[in-house]
Design a protein around this motif. Structure first.
Motif, short mmCIF file in Angstrom:
data_model
loop_
_atom_site.label_atom_id
_atom_site.label_comp_id
_atom_site.label_asym_id
_atom_site.label_seq_id
_atom_site.Cartn_x
_atom_site.Cartn_y
_atom_site.Cartn_z
N ASN A 28 -9.08 -40.24 10.67
CA ASN A 28 -7.62 -40.29 10.63
C ASN A 28 -7.13 -41.72 10.41
O ASN A 28 -6.33 -41.99 9.52
CB ASN A 28 -7.09 -39.72 11.95
N GLU A 65 -2.43 -34.00 3.36
CA GLU A 65 -3.58 -33.09 3.36
C GLU A 65 -4.72 -33.81 2.64
O GLU A 65 -4.60 -34.16 1.46
CB GLU A 65 -3.23 -31.79 2.64
N LYS A 117 -11.26 -34.02 2.54
CA LYS A 117 -12.31 -33.84 3.53
C LYS A 117 -11.70 -33.66 4.92
O LYS A 117 -10.58 -34.07 5.19
CB LYS A 117 -13.25 -35.05 3.54
N GLN A 118 -12.46 -33.05 5.81
CA GLN A 118 -11.98 -32.80 7.17
C GLN A 118 -11.75 -34.12 7.90
O GLN A 118 -12.60 -35.01 7.89
CB GLN A 118 -12.99 -31.94 7.92
N VAL A 119 -10.59 -34.22 8.56
CA VAL A 119 -10.19 -35.45 9.25
C VAL A 119 -10.27 -35.30 10.77
O VAL A 119 -10.54 -36.27 11.48
CB VAL A 119 -8.74 -35.84 8.83
N ASP A 120 -10.02 -34.09 11.26
CA ASP A 120 -9.98 -33.85 12.71
C ASP A 120 -9.13 -34.91 13.42
O ASP A 120 -9.64 -35.70 14.22
CB ASP A 120 -11.39 -33.82 13.30
N GLN A 129 -3.99 -25.92 8.50
CA GLN A 129 -4.77 -26.97 7.85
C GLN A 129 -4.98 -28.18 8.75
O GLN A 129 -5.42 -29.23 8.27
CB GLN A 129 -4.06 -27.40 6.56
N PRO A 188 -7.18 -29.48 10.74
CA PRO A 188 -8.37 -30.36 10.63
C PRO A 188 -8.37 -31.26 9.41
O PRO A 188 -9.07 -32.28 9.38
CB PRO A 188 -9.53 -29.35 10.58
N HIS A 189 -7.58 -30.92 8.38
CA HIS A 189 -7.51 -31.73 7.15
C HIS A 189 -6.27 -32.62 7.10
O HIS A 189 -6.07 -33.33 6.11
CB HIS A 189 -7.53 -30.82 5.91
N GLN A 208 -3.61 -35.67 8.04
CA GLN A 208 -3.65 -37.09 8.43
C GLN A 208 -2.22 -37.62 8.39
O GLN A 208 -1.42 -37.19 7.56
CB GLN A 208 -4.53 -37.87 7.45
#
Length: 530
Positions: free
Chosen positions: A162, A303, A306-309, A364, A366-367, A369
């Motif tokens: 993030n 968005e 890649k996954q940002v969590d 969305q 987890p993706h 930021q």
């Protein structure tokens, strides 16, 4: 084997701590000093004065929470640990105000970012407000001492995904970025700092200065609301307080009268002016509550491919001051850029979406930021800040008009945030603004943001930094206290919190409060013990 929680251990070892919600009879108590508020300013003050051998009573309206209460639960934490159950806003509802309400104040629930007051700000205070003793060289030892006390250092762990978006975007655009210092020790990198640290890693007032003061014999009353400072001549004779009911929300019927030689108010930039206004403290130039600042914050959400969590890892570890002072101290509104964590409750609250659009956004998570901009207010004639006044029930409320000068800063910040996120590879970017679609490219976003209306309630604004309202200065005609936080008209009253800042500071304020409170409390201790 786990270490015992220091709050639990202290209580078992005989700390003088009273849960005022359990009091059944009114009473009168005395001390050398009464400190109102237990956040960055109040905790520091209590520890330093108690260490000097003075008897100290700390007063806190919120409750005493400890490790067992910090369960990484947004719903529970926002309702209990924040002012007005996390629903505090400016008087028109245009800016959401995140502010702690518990022992340790906002230092218990902040995101741990720890910055020194920028040199530009201190130099401006010297020139504009006559605060010549607060120059960068004079303040440096106080910053260093507090950094040591609260274990503040640049975050040594690689930024989470993030925060790394801000780094990547700045590098692509050739803009400066740096690592944020954090006040943590043995941090587990969980990411839930804003709802209380479940591992006792955060070195806020709750685990440092409050225990330090209690170890030195200070007394703490929590669940006790400071109602009114009662004057006798040019001095305060006593403080009237009321115990809260067990729910911690309403005032009960038990009163506690606190007499002291000296009173230190550290109840925040909203609470401190409110208390002084309720108390009819002398205010010949009508300065109490004026020039209250917020670092108004706007945000964009991207968005990422890649996954940002964004809910895991140190919530804030990268920042950029590229545009903070770029146009001079008193030019167009500058802003500091940081990254917020995105927990489900928080993003749902600040997002302008509804219905299917909201469901799509949150699915969305987890993706997602986000980058935020902290608008630096108070340095320009067209940024005079807001005014704290009293509601009909005597609770404080802040009126904060957004001027055209600040709206220009908000627009420039939106442009910059979106450009950074697209430079870092974002698929889509949406401003936290009611008129913002999800942009799919920088050129599209730039054109739309340039034309988008900047209006209250359309641009979603919030703040976690409240400053001013009892500003310090050399001239009593335009300030409430002097450079040591001593009230200009009341001999035994000091103010030791962010309310004494004569402007915002252009950085997260906790270290500035700690350092000024340490300096001013050391001065006060010498006064009271000489």
């Amino acid at each position: 084997m786990t270490m015992q929680d220091p709050i639990t251990r202290g209580l078992e070892n005989g700390w003088a701590v009273t849960d005022a919600t359990r009091l059944t009879e009114s009473q009168t108590l005395e001390a050398d000093v009464v400190v109102i508020g237990t956040g960055a300013g109040g905790g520091t003050t209590a520890e330093i004065l108690a260490s000097a051998g003075l008897s100290v009573i700390m007063v806190e309206e919120g409750k005493l929470y400890s490790q067992k209460d910090f369960r990484m639960d947004e719903l529970d934490a926002y309702a209990n640990f924040y002012q007005e159950g996390m629903s505090r806003t400016t008087s028109d509802g245009g800016i959401a105000i995140m502010q702690g309400r518990c022992v340790g104040g906002s230092t218990t629930v902040n995101w741990t970012s720890s910055f020194r007051t920028p040199d530009e700000t201190l130099n401006y205070w010297q020139q504009r407000f006559g605060l010549t003793d607060l120059n960068p060289d004079a303040m440096a030892p106080w910053f260093a001492e507090r950094e040591d006390r609260h274990n503040m250092a640049p975050w040594a762990v690689p930024p989470n995904a993030n925060n790394d978006v801000l780094r990547q975007g700045c590098e692509k655009l050739g803009w400066r970025w740096q690592i944020i210092p954090r006040n943590v020790k043995g941090c587990w990198n969980l990411g839930y700092c804003g709802v209380g640290c479940p591992t006792n890693a955060k070195q806020g007032a709750l685990l440092t200065t409050i225990p330090g003061a209690l170890d030195k014999g200070a007394r703490l009353f929590h669940g006790l609301r400071a109602e009114k400072l009662v004057m006798n001549g040019d001095r305060i004779d006593h403080l009237l307080t009321v115990a809260m009911t067990p729910d911690g929300i309403r005032a009960g019927k038990v009163n506690v009268r606190l007499k002291a030689r000296h009173f230190v108010v550290a109840a925040s930039a909203i609470g401190s002016p409110g208390l002084l206004l309720r108390s009819d403290i002398p205010d010949p130039h009508k300065r109490i509550g004026k020039r209250t600042f917020l670092h108004p914050v706007n945000a964009s959400v991207a968005e990422m491919p890649k996954q940002v969590d964004p809910f895991y890892g140190a919530p804030q570890s990268v920042y950029s001051d590229e545009f903070n002072f770029k146009n001079g101290v008193d030019g167009p509104a500058g802003f500091k850029m940081e990254v917020p964590p995105l927990h489900p409750g928080m993003i749902a609250a600040v997002s302008p979406n509804h219905g299917k659009a909201q469901h799509q956004l949150l699915s969305q998570l987890p993706h997602l930021q986000s980058v935020i901009a902290l608008i630096r207010d108070g340095f320009h004639p067209d940024s005079p800040g807001g005014t704290v006044s009293l509601r009909d029930d005597d609770s404080p409320v802040l009126d904060y008009p957004i001027t055209d000068y600040l709206w220009h800063g908000v627009r420039q910040a939106y442009l910059t945030l979106a450009e950074i996120q697209f430079a870092a590879g974002a698929r889509r970017v949406q401003l936290m603004h009611l008129d913002s679609p999800r942009f799919s490219g920088w050129r599209e976003a730039k054109k739309a943001i340039t034309e988008m209306p900047m209006e209250l309630h359309r641009a979603r604004l919030f703040t976690a930094h409240q400053m001013g309202g009892c500003g310090m200065g050399a001239d009593p005609a335009e300030s409430v206290v002097n450079g040591f936080g001593e009230h200009h008209q009341v001999a035994n009253l000091s103010i030791h919190d962010a309310s004494i800042f004569p402007t915002s500071i252009g950085a997260n304020p906790q270290l500035s409060i700690y350092a000024l409170a340490a300096r001013n409390s050391t001065h006060l201790a010498t006064r009271l013990t000489s």
